[in-house]
Design an enzyme around this catalytic site. Structure first.
Site, PDB file in Angstrom:
ATOM      1  N   ARG A  24      -0.929  -9.138  -2.292  1.00  0.00           N
ATOM      2  CA  ARG A  24      -1.059  -9.691  -3.700  1.00  0.00           C
ATOM      3  C   ARG A  24       0.271  -9.466  -4.497  1.00  0.00           C
ATOM      4  NH1 ARG A  24      -3.747  -5.326  -7.795  1.00  0.00           N
ATOM      5  NH2 ARG A  24      -2.764  -3.464  -6.774  1.00  0.00           N
ATOM      6  N   THR A 134       7.677   3.145  -3.564  1.00  0.00           N
ATOM      7  CA  THR A 134       7.216   2.054  -2.889  1.00  0.00           C
ATOM      8  C   THR A 134       8.494   0.912  -2.975  1.00  0.00           C
ATOM      9  OG1 THR A 134       5.062   2.374  -3.066  1.00  0.00           O
ATOM     10  CG2 THR A 134       5.639   0.303  -2.531  1.00  0.00           C
ATOM     11  N   LYS A 159       8.447   3.996   0.616  1.00  0.00           N
ATOM     12  CA  LYS A 159       7.522   3.301   1.439  1.00  0.00           C
ATOM     13  C   LYS A 159       7.903   1.925   1.226  1.00  0.00           C
ATOM     14  CE  LYS A 159       2.299   2.606   1.339  1.00  0.00           C
ATOM     15  NZ  LYS A 159       1.407   3.152   0.714  1.00  0.00           N
ATOM     16  N   LYS A 161       7.088  -2.077   1.708  1.00  0.00           N
ATOM     17  CA  LYS A 161       5.975  -3.236   2.076  1.00  0.00           C
ATOM     18  C   LYS A 161       6.653  -4.112   2.829  1.00  0.00           C
ATOM     19  CE  LYS A 161       2.707  -1.480  -0.572  1.00  0.00           C
ATOM     20  NZ  LYS A 161       1.618  -1.250  -0.052  1.00  0.00           N
ATOM     21  N   ASP A 189       4.555  -0.261   5.247  1.00  0.00           N
ATOM     22  CA  ASP A 189       3.317  -0.607   4.977  1.00  0.00           C
ATOM     23  C   ASP A 189       2.894  -2.066   5.081  1.00  0.00           C
ATOM     24  OD1 ASP A 189       0.522  -0.785   4.356  1.00  0.00           O
ATOM     25  OD2 ASP A 189       1.031  -0.122   2.201  1.00  0.00           O
ATOM     26  N   GLU A 217       2.029   1.911   8.383  1.00  0.00           N
ATOM     27  CA  GLU A 217       0.647   2.058   7.957  1.00  0.00           C
ATOM     28  C   GLU A 217      -0.102   0.514   8.040  1.00  0.00           C
ATOM     29  OE1 GLU A 217      -0.966   2.754   3.291  1.00  0.00           O
ATOM     30  OE2 GLU A 217       0.911   3.486   3.957  1.00  0.00           O
ATOM     31  N   ASP A 242      -5.192   2.648   6.702  1.00  0.00           N
ATOM     32  CA  ASP A 242      -5.448   2.487   5.246  1.00  0.00           C
ATOM     33  C   ASP A 242      -6.755   1.652   4.910  1.00  0.00           C
ATOM     34  OD1 ASP A 242      -5.415   2.470   2.345  1.00  0.00           O
ATOM     35  OD2 ASP A 242      -3.406   1.321   2.366  1.00  0.00           O
ATOM     36  N   LYS A 266      -7.464   7.193  -0.286  1.00  0.00           N
ATOM     37  CA  LYS A 266      -7.315   6.859  -1.876  1.00  0.00           C
ATOM     38  C   LYS A 266      -8.468   7.049  -2.344  1.00  0.00           C
ATOM     39  CE  LYS A 266      -3.587   3.358  -0.696  1.00  0.00           C
ATOM     40  NZ  LYS A 266      -3.298   2.095  -0.472  1.00  0.00           N
ATOM     41  N   ASP A 319       1.828   9.755  -1.391  1.00  0.00           N
ATOM     42  CA  ASP A 319       2.415   8.500  -2.032  1.00  0.00           C
ATOM     43  C   ASP A 319       1.567   8.362  -3.369  1.00  0.00           C
ATOM     44  OD1 ASP A 319       3.097   5.816  -2.722  1.00  0.00           O
ATOM     45  OD2 ASP A 319       1.520   4.821  -1.118  1.00  0.00           O
TER      46      ASP A 319
END
Length: 360
Positions: A24, A134, A159, A161, A189, A217, A242, A266, A319
């Protein structure tokens, strides 16, 4: 000490810049804030934000769970029955992990204020926290610019993406590596963005190029546990689950089947601090280290996660950068470059009308 009331408030918080992943793009978060009031005036605060593509919750469903079954079991109850109430939050309805997390956080905050201790002290420790920053998925040049900017700001772990366009992922990582010091650690990730075979090919290629990847991840779809195991067994870089781990039961499955090397906890996925502690302890018993992560969520819930992470000995990676993306000032915790600084005030560290404390 009786719980007198539970109130819920919804608000939108714009982000400083769009947050892009393989799942997203977000430009704001919808925070659902929970206020528990005890009969002596002590106030406990909690919060949640929906991430529909991960937890399946909306703001409306979070509010419905909080103002319905969760409120019914909390209001009129004695907070001294703390563990019983934590269990009741989890069993009062099916699913709704983020709503349960908000109530769990508020109950912890109120209980710790009642005891007049910081949340981390109640949980039992306060180790130093160093968050990664991130880098959202984007064109290689843009990601490289974002990476350099954050390294210049003092972050030593990124991190990154990936997964939105697998054919570009090697280029993305190489572009970042070209502009940052070799000492900077990179965590990838994929947010379920690769097939198992793509993941093995890409990760092995990254390893051959010596790109300095600490771990990867959630490379494959959350439900594809066999695919997750396929990747874990065929690459040298550690693989972290995750979206595949929501509960203590999921943890037992992943660990007993040797599906992954690491777990990402999380609060919005697992339902709060009480379940997060169970996950980390089960993993610890089996020699599997954990990371504390966050969705794009309000600073209050991230602060609660930080207190948990500081206290549990098996949370080794952090994170906790979500508040740094928000347009509003963070009041529940503070940052010095990559260091996360927790409040020593009672509870999570917010104002309390009875205790007369100040925010910190």
């Amino acid at each position: 000490m009786m719980i007198k009331d539970l109130q819920v408030n919804r608000r939108k918080i714009p982000l400083l810049m769009p947050f892009k992943t393989a799942l997203r793009t977000a430009t704001e978060i919808e925070s659902t804030d929970v206020t528990l009031t005890l009969e002596n005036g002590i106030i406990g605060k909690g919060a949640a934000a929906p991430t529909f593509v991960i937890t399946g919750e909306s703001s409306e469903s979070i509010v419905a769970a909080l103002t319905g079954p969760i409120k019914d079991i909390l209001v009129g109850s004695d907070i001294s029955h703390f563990q019983t109430l934590l269990q009741a939050i989890q069993s009062c309805c099916v699913g709704n992990s983020s709503a349960k997390a908000a109530a769990d956080i508020a109950l912890h905050d109120a209980y710790c204020k009642w005891l007049h201790v910081p949340l981390h002290a109640f949980l039992g420790d306060k180790k130093p926290l160093q968050t990664c920053m991130t880098i959202g998925v984007d064109a290689p040049k843009q990601m490289a610019d974002d990476a350099k900017r954050n390294i210049d700001l003092g972050f030593k772990i990124l991190k990154v993406k990936v997964g939105a366009n697998p054919s570009l992922d090697i280029d993305r990582i190489e572009a970042i590596r070209d502009v940052i010091p070799k000492t900077v650690k990179l965590r990838l990730d994929a947010n379920q963005g690769w097939t198992p075979k793509q993941a093995v090919q890409l990760i092995n290629d990254m390893e051959k190029r010596n790109l300095g990847i600490e771990f990867v991840e959630q490379p494959v779809a959350s439900h594809d546990l066999e695919g997750l195991k396929f990747v874990t067994e065929r690459v040298g870089i550690p693989i972290m689950a995750d979206e595949s781990v929501f509960s203590a039961k999921d943890t037992l499955t992943l660990i007993s089947g040797r599906y992954v090397d690491l777990l990402n906890i999380k609060l919005m996925k697992c339902g709060g601090i009480s379940n997060a502690w169970k996950i980390a302890s089960i993993a610890e018993t089996n020699g599997v280290a954990c990371m504390i992560g966050s969705m794009m969520e309000p600073a209050l819930s991230v602060a609660a996660a930080a207190h948990f992470a500081a206290a549990h000995p098996n949370v080794k990676y952090f994170d906790l950068d979500a508040p740094l993306w928000l347009s509003e000032e963070t009041q529940e915790l503070s940052y010095v470059n990559e260091k996360v600084i927790l409040s020593d005030l009672p509870g999570i560290g917010l104002v309390n009308t009875v205790l007369g404390t100040v925010k910190g």
